[in-house]
Motif scaffolding. Structure first.
Motif, mmCIF file in Angstrom:
data_model
loop_
_atom_site.group_PDB
_atom_site.id
_atom_site.type_symbol
_atom_site.label_atom_id
_atom_site.label_comp_id
_atom_site.label_asym_id
_atom_site.label_seq_id
_atom_site.Cartn_x
_atom_site.Cartn_y
_atom_site.Cartn_z
ATOM 1 N N VAL A 19 0.845 -1.204 0.000
ATOM 2 C CA VAL A 19 0.000 0.000 0.000
ATOM 3 C C VAL A 19 0.877 1.250 0.000
ATOM 4 C CG1 VAL A 19 -1.666 1.310 1.384
ATOM 5 C CG2 VAL A 19 -1.976 -1.139 1.057
ATOM 6 N N LYS A 20 1.951 1.222 0.775
ATOM 7 C CA LYS A 20 2.850 2.377 0.831
ATOM 8 C C LYS A 20 3.491 2.634 -0.528
ATOM 9 C CE LYS A 20 6.913 4.262 3.115
ATOM 10 N NZ LYS A 20 8.042 3.992 3.982
ATOM 11 N N ARG A 21 3.926 1.583 -1.203
ATOM 12 C CA ARG A 21 4.537 1.764 -2.527
ATOM 13 C C ARG A 21 3.526 2.307 -3.527
ATOM 14 N NH1 ARG A 21 7.952 -3.772 -2.491
ATOM 15 N NH2 ARG A 21 9.584 -3.055 -1.085
ATOM 16 N N GLY A 22 2.298 1.829 -3.458
ATOM 17 C CA GLY A 22 1.252 2.350 -4.330
ATOM 18 C C GLY A 22 0.957 3.810 -4.043
ATOM 19 N N ALA A 23 0.910 4.154 -2.753
ATOM 20 C CA ALA A 23 0.659 5.540 -2.361
ATOM 21 C C ALA A 23 1.811 6.438 -2.793
ATOM 22 C CB ALA A 23 0.452 5.635 -0.852
ATOM 23 N N GLN A 24 3.031 5.943 -2.696
ATOM 24 C CA GLN A 24 4.171 6.749 -3.134
ATOM 25 C C GLN A 24 4.116 7.000 -4.634
ATOM 26 O OE1 GLN A 24 7.577 4.577 -1.685
ATOM 27 N NE2 GLN A 24 7.680 5.783 0.203
ATOM 28 N N GLY A 25 3.626 6.027 -5.388
ATOM 29 C CA GLY A 25 3.477 6.221 -6.827
ATOM 30 C C GLY A 25 2.457 7.303 -7.143
ATOM 31 N N VAL A 26 1.356 7.301 -6.405
ATOM 32 C CA VAL A 26 0.320 8.318 -6.610
ATOM 33 C C VAL A 26 0.818 9.681 -6.130
ATOM 34 C CG1 VAL A 26 -1.981 9.054 -5.859
ATOM 35 C CG2 VAL A 26 -1.578 6.669 -6.487
ATOM 36 N N ALA A 35 0.777 19.998 0.197
ATOM 37 C CA ALA A 35 0.619 19.628 1.604
ATOM 38 C C ALA A 35 0.085 18.201 1.715
ATOM 39 C CB ALA A 35 -0.308 20.604 2.303
ATOM 40 N N PHE A 36 -0.804 17.811 0.821
ATOM 41 C CA PHE A 36 -1.353 16.459 0.856
ATOM 42 C C PHE A 36 -0.247 15.419 0.662
ATOM 43 C CE2 PHE A 36 -3.383 12.754 -1.150
ATOM 44 C CZ PHE A 36 -4.277 12.429 -0.141
ATOM 45 N N LYS A 37 0.705 15.733 -0.202
ATOM 46 C CA LYS A 37 1.825 14.820 -0.440
ATOM 47 C C LYS A 37 2.664 14.660 0.828
ATOM 48 C CE LYS A 37 5.912 14.148 -3.304
ATOM 49 N NZ LYS A 37 6.703 14.637 -4.421
ATOM 50 N N ARG A 38 2.978 15.764 1.482
ATOM 51 C CA ARG A 38 3.777 15.686 2.717
ATOM 52 C C ARG A 38 3.048 14.932 3.815
ATOM 53 N NH1 ARG A 38 5.456 21.789 3.312
ATOM 54 N NH2 ARG A 38 3.252 21.726 3.756
ATOM 55 N N TYR A 39 1.763 15.283 4.031
ATOM 56 C CA TYR A 39 1.011 14.624 5.096
ATOM 57 C C TYR A 39 0.720 13.161 4.755
ATOM 58 C CZ TYR A 39 0.378 19.169 7.282
ATOM 59 O OH TYR A 39 0.593 20.358 7.884
ATOM 60 N N GLY A 40 0.487 12.869 3.498
ATOM 61 C CA GLY A 40 0.244 11.478 3.093
ATOM 62 C C GLY A 40 1.464 10.614 3.298
ATOM 63 N N THR A 41 2.622 11.122 2.905
ATOM 64 C CA THR A 41 3.865 10.379 3.100
ATOM 65 C C THR A 41 4.168 10.203 4.585
ATOM 66 O OG1 THR A 41 4.716 11.280 1.030
ATOM 67 C CG2 THR A 41 6.318 10.321 2.541
ATOM 68 N N GLY A 42 3.972 11.264 5.347
ATOM 69 C CA GLY A 42 4.220 11.187 6.789
ATOM 70 C C GLY A 42 3.279 10.216 7.483
#
Length: 83
Positions: A19-26, A35-42
């Motif tokens: 799931v993390k790898r898929g989320a990193q791709g998105v 901000a969504f990218k920073r908070y999503g990754t965190g």
């Protein structure tokens, strides 16, 4: 029973990594200052860290409980009656 729980933790961790790898791709398609990218990754990193800590604590608990349950020195019955 503890073997099943440990196996479940490993399966959950593998699923979390997917799931993390898929989320990193998105999230990679988003802008650098999003901000969504920073908070999503965190958030994804925090969740996986918590899973790793929970798995480590459970494994440590099982090991300690197993070690303390079996006495390393055989117990010897002591008689209190005097002869």
């Amino acid at each position: 029973m503890s073997g099943f729980v440990i196996t479940a933790f490993f399966v959950i961790m593998a699923t979390g990594q997917l799931v993390k790898r898929g989320a990193q791709g998105v999230l990679a398609t988003m802008g650098k200052r999003s901000a969504f990218k920073r908070y999503g990754t965190g958030l994804a990193s925090l969740v996986l860290f918590c899973l790793v800590v929970a798995r480590a604590c459970y494994i440590a608990t099982v090991l300690v409980d197993t070690e303390l349950r079996t006495p390393t020195v055989p117990l010897i019955a002591v008689s209190t009656s005097s002869s």
